[in-house]
Design an enzyme around this catalytic site. Structure first.
Site, PDB file in Angstrom:
ATOM      1  N   ASP A  10       0.804  -1.226   0.000  1.00  0.00           N
ATOM      2  CA  ASP A  10       0.000   0.000   0.000  1.00  0.00           C
ATOM      3  C   ASP A  10       0.833   1.270   0.000  1.00  0.00           C
ATOM      4  O   ASP A  10       0.290   2.372  -0.039  1.00  0.00           O
ATOM      5  CB  ASP A  10      -0.955   0.007   1.200  1.00  0.00           C
ATOM      6  N   ASP A  65      -6.603  -5.036  -5.583  1.00  0.00           N
ATOM      7  CA  ASP A  65      -6.327  -3.642  -5.205  1.00  0.00           C
ATOM      8  C   ASP A  65      -4.896  -3.217  -5.556  1.00  0.00           C
ATOM      9  O   ASP A  65      -4.607  -2.048  -5.764  1.00  0.00           O
ATOM     10  CB  ASP A  65      -6.491  -3.441  -3.684  1.00  0.00           C
TER      11      ASP A  65
HETATM   12  N1  GLY Z   1      -7.357  -1.823  -0.369  1.00  0.00           N
HETATM   13  C1  GLY Z   1      -8.281  -2.184   0.613  1.00  0.00           C
HETATM   14  C2  GLY Z   1      -9.677  -1.871   0.278  1.00  0.00           C
HETATM   15  O1  GLY Z   1     -10.023  -1.504  -0.812  1.00  0.00           O
HETATM   16  O2  GLY Z   1     -10.488  -1.981   1.185  1.00  0.00           O
END
Ligand code: GLY
Length: 397
Positions: free
Chosen positions: A118, A177
């Protein structure tokens, strides 16, 4: 008495013309301007209500009547500074730049964070926008370091960046993601002329293309790989209703991710994938009329399931970019859809009034339904992509 057909038809036409005159939608430019003005009031309110000198400086959500703030290592920590940058871009007002700089600076330690994929979200939404809007070269250094940290998570046998460390029996989990973190690498490749960053991004996108998607172009949330061989171990969900379901935000991440990949590489396979995902979402029989998805397209609770305004905001912003890369007839469809979505999100049904909603812009998002966390709450990333969509729509209007 029977009314002659012709007379009825003329009367009905006149009536419906009158009705549509009264129900006429305001021009999109007005909707955008009003939403940006409300957003500025709201974030000003939020700034004034944040805890001072906290080790959790970043507002994330408002749940059970309380403002929830998080540490800089939280995956959502870049969105609040990013929203402040977007308000600076929207208004040109130096006060937003000052706030954006202050909150962006707090994220400096994350440039060395190798524990999560992230880092792309965290740094590119904050430092990335800061660099774009100010040209501050110190921001570029942070972004280069962040890209180097992210690259340490690349697993050559798999061909992907590992999303999370080993957990729940997973060896090398990669979530859809993760496509959103590639933009940082593609920026770094351009900035440093080091093709290594670009090769990682392309490899990740290609491997995800191969293993994450189903025949209908919906995606699995988590694909777990064997890091020694690269073989797929399992395809499951973490935040969706079922392994086989289409978790709404995951679909939106995929759409946005392949749109960015096409922008940066011009590889037609990425454009085709973005368009296929767009078609899946736009034509889904369980997409509500206001075009704000339920949190999962397949949750059995539909039509009583919570919505996810964050999925709508990500999708809307992605479509507003994707329309630039397609033929005019398709671009018109994407524009009309994104405009309808933006009008929904900017309506009182979703856009909070200043002082409500813990200072967040959008209501009715869903963070992690299976964990019973952040259900029908605001979310800082819904706000970030909403502001981005407003600015993209404003630029084209
Ligand atoms: N990347 C985590 C979410 O979209 O909740």
């Amino acid at each position: 008495m029977q009314i002659p057909f012709r007379r009825l038809s003329v009367t009905s036409l006149a009536l419906s013309a009158c009705a549509s005159l009264f129900a006429a939608e305001p021009p999109l430019a007005d909707v955008i301007q009003n939403a940006l003005a409300t957003s500025a009031q709201q974030l000003e309110w939020q700034l004034a209500h944040l805890p001072a000198d906290s080790d959790k400086p970043m507002p994330r959500t408002f749940e059970h009547g309380k403002l929830v703030t998080v540490q800089t290592r939280d995956w959502t920590s870049g969105f609040f500074p990013g929203s402040l940058w977007y308000l600076f871009e929207a208004t040109g007002d130096a006060k937003w730049r000052a706030s954006a700089e202050k909150f962006t600076a707090l994220l400096a330690p994350e440039q060395h964070n190798q524990r999560t994929h992230d880092v792309g979200f965290i740094l590119y939404c904050s430092y990335g926008n800061g660099l774009r809007l100010t040209g501050n070269v110190a921001y570029a250094e942070v972004l280069r370091n962040g890209a180097a940290s992210l690259s340490t998570r690349f697993r050559p046998k798999v061909g992907c960046i590992q999303s999370w460390d080993k957990r729940r029996g997973w060896e090398c989990p990669v979530i859809i993601d993760n496509l959103m973190n590639l933009e940082l690498l593609l920026w770094a490749a351009r900035d440093t002329k080091d093709d290594h960053f670009r090769a990682i991004a392309v490899s990740h996108a290609d491997t995800t293309l191969k293993n994450h998607f189903r025949p209908d172009h919906s995606s699995f949330h988590v694909v777990d790989y064997d890091p020694a061989t690269g073989a797929v171990r399992t395809r499951v969900t973490h935040q969706g209703t079922a392994d086989s379901s289409a978790w709404a935000r995951g679909q939106a991440w995929g759409l946005y991710g392949y749109t960015v990949m096409y922008r940066e590489t011009r590889d037609p396979r990425y454009l085709a994938q973005a368009q296929a995902i767009a078609a899946f979402m736009m034509n889904h029989p369980r997409l509500p009329a206001d075009k704000v998805p339920y949190w999962d397209f397949d949750t059995p609770a539909i039509p009583d399931a919570p919505r996810d305004s964050s999925a709508a905001a990500v999708m809307c912003s992605a479509l507003l970019e994707l329309r630039r890369y397609v033929e005019p007839a398709v671009a018109s469809k994407y524009s009309a859809f994104a405009e309808a979505q933006l009008r929904s999100l900017a309506s009182p049904a979703y856009l909070a009034r200043p002082g409500e909603n813990g200072g967040f812009l959008l209501k009715h998002a869903t963070g992690n339904h299976p964990s019973k966390s952040e259900i029908d709450t605001p979310l800082n990333y819904a706000d970030y992509y909403f502001l981005e969509a407003l600015l993209r729509a404003r630029a084209a209007n």
